[in-house]
Design an enzyme around this catalytic site. Structure first.
Site, mmCIF file in Angstrom:
data_model
loop_
_atom_site.group_PDB
_atom_site.id
_atom_site.type_symbol
_atom_site.label_atom_id
_atom_site.label_comp_id
_atom_site.label_asym_id
_atom_site.label_seq_id
_atom_site.Cartn_x
_atom_site.Cartn_y
_atom_site.Cartn_z
ATOM 1 N N HIS A 77 -5.364 -49.045 -8.516
ATOM 2 C CA HIS A 77 -4.470 -47.949 -8.876
ATOM 3 C C HIS A 77 -4.721 -46.697 -8.031
ATOM 4 C CE1 HIS A 77 -3.829 -49.695 -13.224
ATOM 5 N NE2 HIS A 77 -3.102 -50.307 -12.314
ATOM 6 N N HIS B 243 -1.421 -47.313 -16.027
ATOM 7 C CA HIS B 243 -1.170 -48.041 -14.778
ATOM 8 C C HIS B 243 -0.166 -47.232 -13.947
ATOM 9 C CE1 HIS B 243 -2.893 -51.901 -16.533
ATOM 10 N NE2 HIS B 243 -3.055 -50.949 -17.422
HETATM 11 C C1 FAD Z 1 -2.232 -56.743 -7.591
HETATM 12 C C2 FAD Z 1 -1.763 -55.446 -8.173
HETATM 13 C C3 FAD Z 1 -1.547 -55.357 -9.549
HETATM 14 C C4 FAD Z 1 -1.084 -54.171 -10.112
HETATM 15 N N1 FAD Z 1 -0.758 -54.149 -11.430
HETATM 16 C C5 FAD Z 1 -0.101 -53.070 -11.930
HETATM 17 C C6 FAD Z 1 0.430 -53.093 -13.233
HETATM 18 O O1 FAD Z 1 0.326 -54.094 -13.968
HETATM 19 N N2 FAD Z 1 1.108 -51.993 -13.668
HETATM 20 C C7 FAD Z 1 1.254 -50.885 -12.887
HETATM 21 O O2 FAD Z 1 1.877 -49.923 -13.329
HETATM 22 N N3 FAD Z 1 0.725 -50.831 -11.653
HETATM 23 C C8 FAD Z 1 0.088 -51.905 -11.140
HETATM 24 N N4 FAD Z 1 -0.375 -51.870 -9.864
HETATM 25 C C9 FAD Z 1 -0.227 -50.613 -9.083
HETATM 26 C C10 FAD Z 1 1.206 -50.311 -8.678
HETATM 27 O O3 FAD Z 1 1.905 -51.483 -8.345
HETATM 28 C C11 FAD Z 1 1.184 -49.335 -7.478
HETATM 29 O O4 FAD Z 1 0.475 -48.168 -7.835
HETATM 30 C C12 FAD Z 1 2.577 -48.896 -7.025
HETATM 31 O O5 FAD Z 1 3.447 -50.001 -6.888
HETATM 32 C C13 FAD Z 1 2.455 -48.153 -5.694
HETATM 33 O O6 FAD Z 1 3.731 -47.805 -5.190
HETATM 34 P P1 FAD Z 1 3.839 -47.105 -3.771
HETATM 35 O O7 FAD Z 1 5.270 -46.878 -3.509
HETATM 36 O O8 FAD Z 1 2.916 -45.936 -3.721
HETATM 37 O O9 FAD Z 1 3.222 -48.135 -2.738
HETATM 38 P P2 FAD Z 1 3.646 -49.689 -2.514
HETATM 39 O O10 FAD Z 1 4.529 -50.185 -3.586
HETATM 40 O O11 FAD Z 1 2.385 -50.423 -2.245
HETATM 41 O O12 FAD Z 1 4.560 -49.620 -1.220
HETATM 42 C C14 FAD Z 1 4.088 -49.379 0.056
HETATM 43 C C15 FAD Z 1 4.954 -50.192 1.003
HETATM 44 O O13 FAD Z 1 4.789 -49.726 2.318
HETATM 45 C C16 FAD Z 1 4.690 -50.816 3.176
HETATM 46 N N5 FAD Z 1 3.922 -50.348 4.322
HETATM 47 C C17 FAD Z 1 2.639 -49.940 4.338
HETATM 48 N N6 FAD Z 1 2.279 -49.563 5.572
HETATM 49 C C18 FAD Z 1 3.379 -49.719 6.339
HETATM 50 C C19 FAD Z 1 3.648 -49.506 7.706
HETATM 51 N N7 FAD Z 1 2.706 -49.036 8.535
HETATM 52 N N8 FAD Z 1 4.889 -49.794 8.185
HETATM 53 C C20 FAD Z 1 5.860 -50.268 7.357
HETATM 54 N N9 FAD Z 1 5.649 -50.490 6.042
HETATM 55 C C21 FAD Z 1 4.430 -50.211 5.550
HETATM 56 C C22 FAD Z 1 3.973 -51.867 2.353
HETATM 57 O O14 FAD Z 1 4.124 -53.164 2.880
HETATM 58 C C23 FAD Z 1 4.617 -51.670 0.998
HETATM 59 O O15 FAD Z 1 5.799 -52.416 0.870
HETATM 60 C C24 FAD Z 1 -0.875 -53.025 -9.286
HETATM 61 C C25 FAD Z 1 -1.116 -53.103 -7.915
HETATM 62 C C26 FAD Z 1 -1.543 -54.295 -7.347
HETATM 63 C C27 FAD Z 1 -1.750 -54.356 -5.863
#
Ligand code: FAD
Ligand code: NAG
Ligand code: NAG
Ligand code: NAG
Ligand code: NAG
Ligand code: NAG
Ligand code: NAG
Ligand code: NAG
Length: 589
Positions: free
Chosen positions: A525, A569
């Site tokens: 997280h 979460h």
């Molecule tokens: C296995 C797992 C289980 C989880 N379980 C839960 C849960 O049950 N409930 C909950 O609320 N949260 C959970 N989380 C946490 C939650 O999913 C994340 O905090 C949230 O989705 C993050 O969103 P974000 O937009 O910050 O990043 P992300 O959703 O990770 O998006 C980042 C995106 O950017 C892309 N990216 C990265 N670098 C580059 C680059 N250089 N060029 C192009 N694209 C790039 C990645 O591929 C990804 O698609 C979990 C996380 C994981 C990994």
């Protein structure tokens, strides 16, 4: 973090070959070389939740293209999720999700964990981590958001200000199969016309759920709380998840569905890594509207310039990685790896804050859960999207508690929580021959970092989560296990217990600490690596409007801007943040 609940999982994972072949939509480009070279975009989003990328990127690209005048390119490092039926089966979490949908990160050896390095999973697919996560849906405490408003000086981040946006993102979907869920959630706190489906599980209440409810009735320490998402999460709550109609509702499924993909103003470029953001014109212009891209496997790079703005939504690891590769960070540290500084911003990659958890179990004479027949379950899911595969390994209920106000840890180290309604501890309880569960620290004092190992954009960054390096953090985990012991000491449970919960801090603090450092797990997280702060503040990375401090044309919208670990979460806070980010970006367009 329920990835680790696989220890307890009654479902064995499996993979499933898609039955339906999908025709790629014209607006989805499979690699950087297929992107037309003459096409102009107003806004470029990196990461499928936000513009670059994942959870937040999908939201922003979808919301901005509701306005037909705004032209958006969404760039994602991983593959498209269109037609990936295996991602849609909730019961496939965690082990039924294919390796190609993951970044393969590992933390640095952790001094607080006897030098263990932990795998650090992130989604590498459209929809980002929301396409592969455990789906638990928790907004956290209203106090968490009020603190965002406090640290930024922007009342727009307050819970009450955000409430309309929270409802705008959600499409409450009841329970799969239509069981009676009256008394298991508060209808008034949910949204019904939004994008992300949120639901209670198909099955329930089971015998254990009912025992917990009995305990919550006793007027004891653990009161029943009708809804964990009212902004007041403390107590025993039913778990809500980001699924509906028997399928995972990821950011891409919810926000980039067919009719959104058909918008002529939205292009999606997958299998493409953003390697840097570049200044338009000379370096001194600090107008970072160009992104440099290459295929995920490396190869020739090319530049794409947005007319108005680049939005980084590459997540708590990806976003600081891109910024640092671009020369935006601490100059001394960039010099050391040979990246020329383009803009000094010392907190980029700093202040990483994350939850950390410990499993503890005893044994009892309670009956085991009957195993699931996977073949039958898959058939049922395929036939009508009901059955055991519509659920994840998450328990049906979660218990949210605070440290006692007279606790030594609070008195000694101060209270890092956002306010009196924010929990310090989350307990995911389980019952059977092995009973106990997972205890999570929600309010860490320890903070870590993301830094460059190399100037090569295809080399993973150094992820130092810095778990359990502050003494407060391990004290919370001790209290969490004490809380778990009190929970199971009630008459409904105690007569079944054969051996008590271990590790037990009261049976030996040194042994407890050693066990925790040797076997604790990450909750995955991470937040805070490009934190928001007040306009004009020296610390932080983005202003309250999510623009990167001191430059033009570049903003950030993803978990990295969240200044403190939320007390739940993290996906719900990211959705909420992304909805407001969409409005902020649209308003300045
Ligand atoms: C296995 C797992 C289980 C989880 N379980 C839960 C849960 O049950 N409930 C909950 O609320 N949260 C959970 N989380 C946490 C939650 O999913 C994340 O905090 C949230 O989705 C993050 O969103 P974000 O937009 O910050 O990043 P992300 O959703 O990770 O998006 C980042 C995106 O950017 C892309 N990216 C990265 N670098 C580059 C680059 N250089 N060029 C192009 N694209 C790039 C990645 O591929 C990804 O698609 C979990 C996380 C994981 C990994
Ligand atoms: C992670 O490893 C898997 C399996 O080797 C691979 O398919 C995937 O592309 C890797 N992820 C990244 C981001 O390289
Ligand atoms: C933030 O909270 C502190 C402590 O309660 C208070 O002194 C300060 O004025 C608040 N700042 C803002 C901008 O609300
Ligand atoms: C659903 O359950 C509630 C409370 O348990 C009950 O009052 C109500 O009558 C039930 N509704 C239906 C349609 O069975
Ligand atoms: C991208 O732009 C940068 C800075 O203007 C330039 O140095 C680089 O050569 C460009 N790359 C390509 C592939 O055009
Ligand atoms: C930049 O990093 C160096 C090396 O880690 C550190 O000594 C210095 O204090 C940092 N500068 C600022 C302004 O944070
Ligand atoms: C779904 O299919 C299963 C058998 O696979 C059946 O038992 C169940 O009643 C069906 N449910 C609905 C709502 O149709
Ligand atoms: C980040 O951490 C540094 C050092 O611990 C601190 O000085 C700074 O205020 C923090 N910034 C934010 C935005 O939390």
């Amino acid at each position: 973090m329920y990835r680790s609940m696989k220890l307890l999982a009654t479902l064995t994972a499996f993979t499933f070959t898609p039955l339906v072949a999908h025709v790629a939509n014209a607006a989805v480009f499979q690699d950087a070389s297929s992107l037309p070279s003459d096409k102009q975009y107003d806004i470029v989003v990196v990461g499928a939740l936000s513009m670059v990328g994942g959870t937040a990127g999908s939201v922003i690209a979808s919301r901005l293209t509701e306005d037909p005048k705004i032209n958006v390119l969404l760039i994602e490092a991983g593959p498209d999720d269109e037609g990936a039926i295996d991602l849609q089966i909730p019961g496939n979490f965690p082990d039924g999700i294919e390796p190609k949908y993951h970044w393969n990160f590992t933390t640095t050896p952790q001094s607080g964990l006897n030098d263990r390095a932990l795998p650090y999973d992130r989604g590498h697919v459209l929809g980002g981590s929301s396409s592969i996560n455990g789906m638990v849906y928790t907004r956290g405490a209203a106090d968490d958001y009020d603190r965002w408003a406090n640290v930024t000086g922007d009342d727009g981040w307050k819970w009450n200000s955000l409430l309309p946006l929270i409802k705008r993102h959600e499409r409450w979907s009841g329970a799969v199969g239509g069981r009676n869920i009256s008394g298991q959630y508060d209808p008034s706190v949910h949204g019904y016309d939004g994008q992300t489906k949120v639901a209670l599980p198909w099955s329930g209440p089971n015998a254990f759920d009912n025992l917990c409810l009995e305990e919550a009735k006793a007027g004891s320490e653990f009161p029943f709380n009708l809804d964990p998402n009212s902004g007041q999460p403390l107590g025993l709550t039913w778990v809500q998840s980001t699924f509906g109609g028997g399928e995972r509702s990821s950011a891409s499924r919810a926000y980039l569905h067919t009719s959104v993909r058909q918008r002529s103003t939205l292009d999606i470029l997958v299998n493409t890594r953003v390697t840097r953001v570049l200044s338009v014109g000379n370096v001194g212009s600090k107008d970072f509207r160009t992104v440099e891209i290459g295929t995920t496997a490396g190869g020739a790079l090319r530049n794409v310039t947005a007319r108005v703005e680049v939005v980084l939504s590459a997540g708590s690891i990806g976003t600081p990685h891109i910024l640092l590769l671009s020369g935006i960070g601490n100059k001394t540290e960039l010099d050391a790896v040979g990246v020329p500084s383009t803009h000094e911003l010392n907190d980029v990659g700093k202040n990483l804050s994350d939850h950390f958890a410990l499993f503890a179990f005893g044994t009892s004479t309670a009956p085991d859960t009957p195993p699931v027949d996977h073949t039958a379950a898959l058939l049922q899911w395929t036939q009508n999207r009901t059955g055991p595969l519509t659920e994840s390994v998450t328990p049906h209920q979660l218990l949210w508690t605070r440290l006692p106000s007279n606790s030594e840890a609070l008195q000694k180290y101060g209270d890092p929580s956002s306010g009196p309604n924010a929990p310090h501890i989350e307990l995911a309880l389980t019952w059977g021959p092995n009973f106990g569960g997972a205890a999570s620290l929600l309010t860490p004092h320890s903070r870590g970092s993301v830094t460059l190992a190399s100037s090569n954009p295809f080399t993973d960054p150094l992820i130092d989560t810095n778990y359990l390096t502050h003494p407060f953090d391990i004290e919370v985990l001790k209290e969490a296990i004490r809380t778990m012991k009190r929970f199971y000491s009630s008459p409904g449970f105690s007569s079944y217990i054969v051996t008590p919960i271990a590790p037990d801090p009261d049976a030996g603090e040194a042994e407890f600490e050693a066990y925790t450092r040797n076997s604790g797990v990450t909750a995955l997280h991470a937040v805070g690596t490009a934190s928001m702060s007040a306009t004009g503040a020296k610390e932080g990375v983005v202003d309250p409007d999510l623009k990167v401090k001191g430059v033009k044309g570049l903003s950030i919208a993803d978990a990295s801007v969240i200044p403190y670990a939320p007390t739940g979460h993290t996906s719900a806070p990211v959705y909420i943040l992304a909805e407001r980010a969409s409005d902020l970006i649209r308003s300045r367009y």
